[in-house]
Design a protein around this motif. Structure first.
Motif, PDB file in Angstrom:
ATOM      1  N   GLY A 454       0.744  -1.392  -0.047  1.00 35.81           N
ATOM      2  CA  GLY A 454      -0.047  -0.013   0.071  1.00 35.81           C
ATOM      3  C   GLY A 454       0.891   1.310   0.019  1.00 35.81           C
ATOM      4  N   ASP A 455       2.239   1.193  -0.149  1.00 40.05           N
ATOM      5  CA  ASP A 455       3.258   2.434   0.108  1.00 40.05           C
ATOM      6  C   ASP A 455       2.694   3.212  -1.164  1.00 40.05           C
ATOM      7  OD1 ASP A 455       3.826   0.354   1.963  1.00 40.05           O
ATOM      8  OD2 ASP A 455       5.928   0.731   1.400  1.00 40.05           O
ATOM      9  N   SER A 456       3.023   2.761  -2.218  1.00 37.60           N
ATOM     10  CA  SER A 456       2.653   3.876  -3.696  1.00 37.60           C
ATOM     11  C   SER A 456       1.429   4.456  -3.505  1.00 37.60           C
ATOM     12  CB  SER A 456       3.208   3.023  -4.744  1.00 37.60           C
ATOM     13  OG  SER A 456       4.279   2.289  -4.737  1.00 37.60           O
ATOM     14  N   SER A 457       0.080   3.581  -3.206  1.00 33.74           N
ATOM     15  CA  SER A 457      -1.056   3.946  -3.077  1.00 33.74           C
ATOM     16  C   SER A 457      -1.093   5.232  -1.951  1.00 33.74           C
ATOM     17  CB  SER A 457      -2.044   2.837  -2.771  1.00 33.74           C
ATOM     18  OG  SER A 457      -2.046   2.039  -3.547  1.00 33.74           O
ATOM     19  N   ALA A 458      -0.405   5.212  -0.893  1.00 33.74           N
ATOM     20  CA  ALA A 458      -0.413   6.234   0.015  1.00 33.74           C
ATOM     21  C   ALA A 458       0.416   7.462  -0.325  1.00 33.74           C
ATOM     22  CB  ALA A 458       0.252   5.749   1.277  1.00 33.74           C
ATOM     23  N   LEU A 459       1.182   7.408  -1.363  1.00 35.37           N
ATOM     24  CA  LEU A 459       1.844   8.433  -1.825  1.00 35.37           C
ATOM     25  C   LEU A 459       1.461   9.096  -3.162  1.00 35.37           C
ATOM     26  CD1 LEU A 459       5.592   6.900  -1.616  1.00 35.37           C
ATOM     27  CD2 LEU A 459       4.606   8.770  -0.369  1.00 35.37           C
TER      28      LEU A 459
END
Length: 591
Positions: A454-459
């Motif tokens: 979920g890291d890229s979605s958070a960014l």
């Protein structure tokens, strides 16, 4: 369908065949090899051929032949003679002549046909030994003729005996009538007509007896062998060369089917059009495959180690394309990510940031991959401090930043936190990002892959644009579509995609490699290691964006907006110049 569309379809089919050439070659070779193996292992079969002309069973006068044939063969059908050749009566005679214990083998190997529009019966016999094939065919032909003659002779003798008995009967009847006439003269007149009929019948029977053929005449009829079977020298089965030719045709057809089936089952990206369709954004660059970079810890900065290489020029082209994309909406933050791991997104982010810095922009490269950070290794930096440390309000940001190349500062990942997604989605990260933007032209963020994390979605919603890196050899259409949709649902804007590790023989890598190689071989212009173009021969790049023409001058870093139809009296004054792409008031120059 117009000519252009037809040409595209033909080229697409040719590309499929080119991609699947090894599968097709393997299929054809497998079919041909298996056919050859079977053909060469089969025992050869030879065929003996004899031809017999069907004739009447008597060579006597026409009346005799008519009488005999009416008795021997009432149907007089030639097809009956074909069936007679295959009959057990004929085969028994042939088997006896050949010394065979039974007619089974002879019957299995025998074929008899009537040649069209002729009275010739063709007898074919197959055998593993050529001598046996010809001997068996001749034996069947001889047996057929012998059988017909014996049958005709028996019929002729039976007919003669029957006629003789009828003659004796008629003669006895005439003798009786003569005795009655002598004993009773009055009855003679009444018996005269009956006696005359009996005499006429007697004469007819004697005439029939005279025209019946004798045994010698019967033995000369029935049929003639017009072509005896000769010992064959070439087998009829297997026909090896014919089998190979058929196998080749079947193999090619099967290979075509296998190629298109494999193409339909293959979910990988195959051309730029598919990449753009599934990412939903244009392709901004093609990075050629550098085999020396393959494997762990082998990637490096192209502008440092190979300043005039195809990879370095490809990243410079990507830099130029990003500048054009940012004409309407200036980019201050750029997220670089991919659908899955091993796509080369960290290497691409580092080389892009270094190339932008080479062009004069102030860039900060942030390693937001807090799970498997490798960005610092490309610059030979330490990971003892970085992003995780800078998120602490009490930690000075300047201590976390490290110098990469001129105009480029690197913020490595730092320590590995237990909750990367929460950290990247926090308000403190937003503050840090704003702080970085305050003294740079562009912040490039290297983020983890989208799928499974979920890291890229958070960014995604925190940046001005997302550069989606695709390595076509290692990702499927479904994965790319799912990842790009996930980024958009998170509020991100995918401004373009980058094709990484493009092989020169691939469709979308050939022309780039070809023209770049020719340009370098001509020696007309090479890139300066520092990224500054020579004062002479500077090539301007033109692009059309939403109906307006722009021109980028790499020497002055000016973007010139060109009027659609400038009048001669304008003398170029109608050209609107603006230094930098999307300058913001009171801030440093954007890319």
């Amino acid at each position: 369908m117009d000519t252009e569309q037809s040409g595209v379809d033909v080229r697409s089919y040719l590309k499929i065949l080119s991609r699947r050439r090894w599968l097709m070659l393997a299929t054809v070779l497998a079919v041909v090899a298996s056919t050859a193996l079977v053909s060469w292992r089969l025992r050869p079969i030879y065929e003996g051929v004899a031809r017999v002309e069907v004739q009447p069973t008597s060579s006597s006068s026409g009346e005799a032949s008519r009488v005999l044939e009416s008795l021997v063969d009432p149907t007089r059908g030639l097809q009956t003679q074909v069936e007679l050749v295959r009959s057990q009566a004929v085969l028994r005679l042939a088997a006896k002549e050949l010394g065979l214990p039974s007619t089974d083998d002879l019957q299995k190997s025998l074929a008899a046909t009537l040649l069209q529009d002729t009275q010739i019966v063709e007898i074919r016999v197959e055998h593993e030994r050529p001598e046996e094939a010809s001997d068996w065919a001749n034996a069947v032909a001889n047996a057929y003729i012998t059988f017909r003659r014996e049958r005709a002779l028996e019929t002729s003798l039976s007919a003669s005996e029957a006629i003789a008995r009828d003659i004796e009967s008629v003669k006895s009847r005439i003798t009786e009538m003569d005795l009655k006439a002598q004993q009773d003269p009055q009855a003679a007149a009444l018996l005269k007509s009956e006696r005359d009929r009996s005499v006429a019948q007697l004469n007819a029977l004697e005439a029939q007896l005279q025209v019946l053929p004798d045994a010698e005449a019967v033995q000369r009829g029935g049929g003639t062998i017009i072509s005896a079977a000769e010992t064959p020298t070439v087998p009829v089965r297997p026909r090896k060369m014919l089998n190979l030719a058929i196998a080749m045709v079947v193999g090619v057809l099967l290979a075509l089917g296998m190629a298109f089936l494999a193409e339909n089952l293959d979910d990988r990206m195959k051309n730029p059009e598919e990449v753009e369709a599934h990412v939903g954004a244009p392709i901004l660059g093609y990075i050629p495959l550098v085999k020396e970079w393959e494997g762990a810890n082998h990637s490096r900065l192209a502008i440092q180690s190979e300043t005039a290489s195809g990879a370095a020029e490809a990243y410079r082209t990507l830099r130029t394309n990003l500048r054009f994309v940012s004409l309407e909406r200036p980019l201050k933050t750029l997220l670089v990510t991919s659908a899955v791991a091993e796509a080369g997104k960290t290497t691409s982010a580092a080389n892009l940031a270094a190339t932008l810095a080479e062009g004069g922009a102030k860039v900060v490269l942030v390693s937001a991959d807090l799970r498997r950070p490798t960005l610092h290794k490309l610059f030979g930096l330490t990971n003892s401090r970085g992003l995780v440390d800078a998120l602490n309000p009490d930690f000075p940001l300047e201590l976390a930043l490290q110098n990469g190349v001129p105009n480029l500062r690197v913020l490595s990942a730092g320590g590995l936190p237990p909750n990367p997604t929460e950290i990247l989605g926090s308000a403190r990260f937003d503050q840090l990002l704003s702080e970085l933007q305050s003294f740079t032209d562009l912040v490039v963020i290297d983020a983890p892959p989208v799928l499974g994390l979920g890291d890229s979605s958070a960014l995604a919603s925190k940046v001005d644009g997302i550069l989606f890196v695709v390595r076509t050899a290692g990702v499927s259409k479904r994965e790319v579509s799912h990842a790009s949709d996930q980024l958009r649902k998170a509020g991100g804007k995918v401004i373009g995609c980058l094709l990484n590790a493009v092989e020169t023989e691939q469709d979308y890598g050939y022309y780039y490699h070809y023209y770049y190689s020719r340009y370098q071989e001509d020696g007309s212009e090479t890139s300066s290691p520092s990224g500054v173009a020579a004062s002479e021969g500077v090539s301007k790049t033109s692009v059309t964006l939403q109906g307006q023409n722009f021109e980028w001058n790499p020497l002055s870093k000016e973007t010139v907006s060109l009027a659609s139809n400038p009048s001669p009296s304008d003398n170029g004054t109608s050209q609107r110049r603006s230094r930098g792409l999307g300058r913001r008031s009171g801030k440093s120059e954007d890319i």
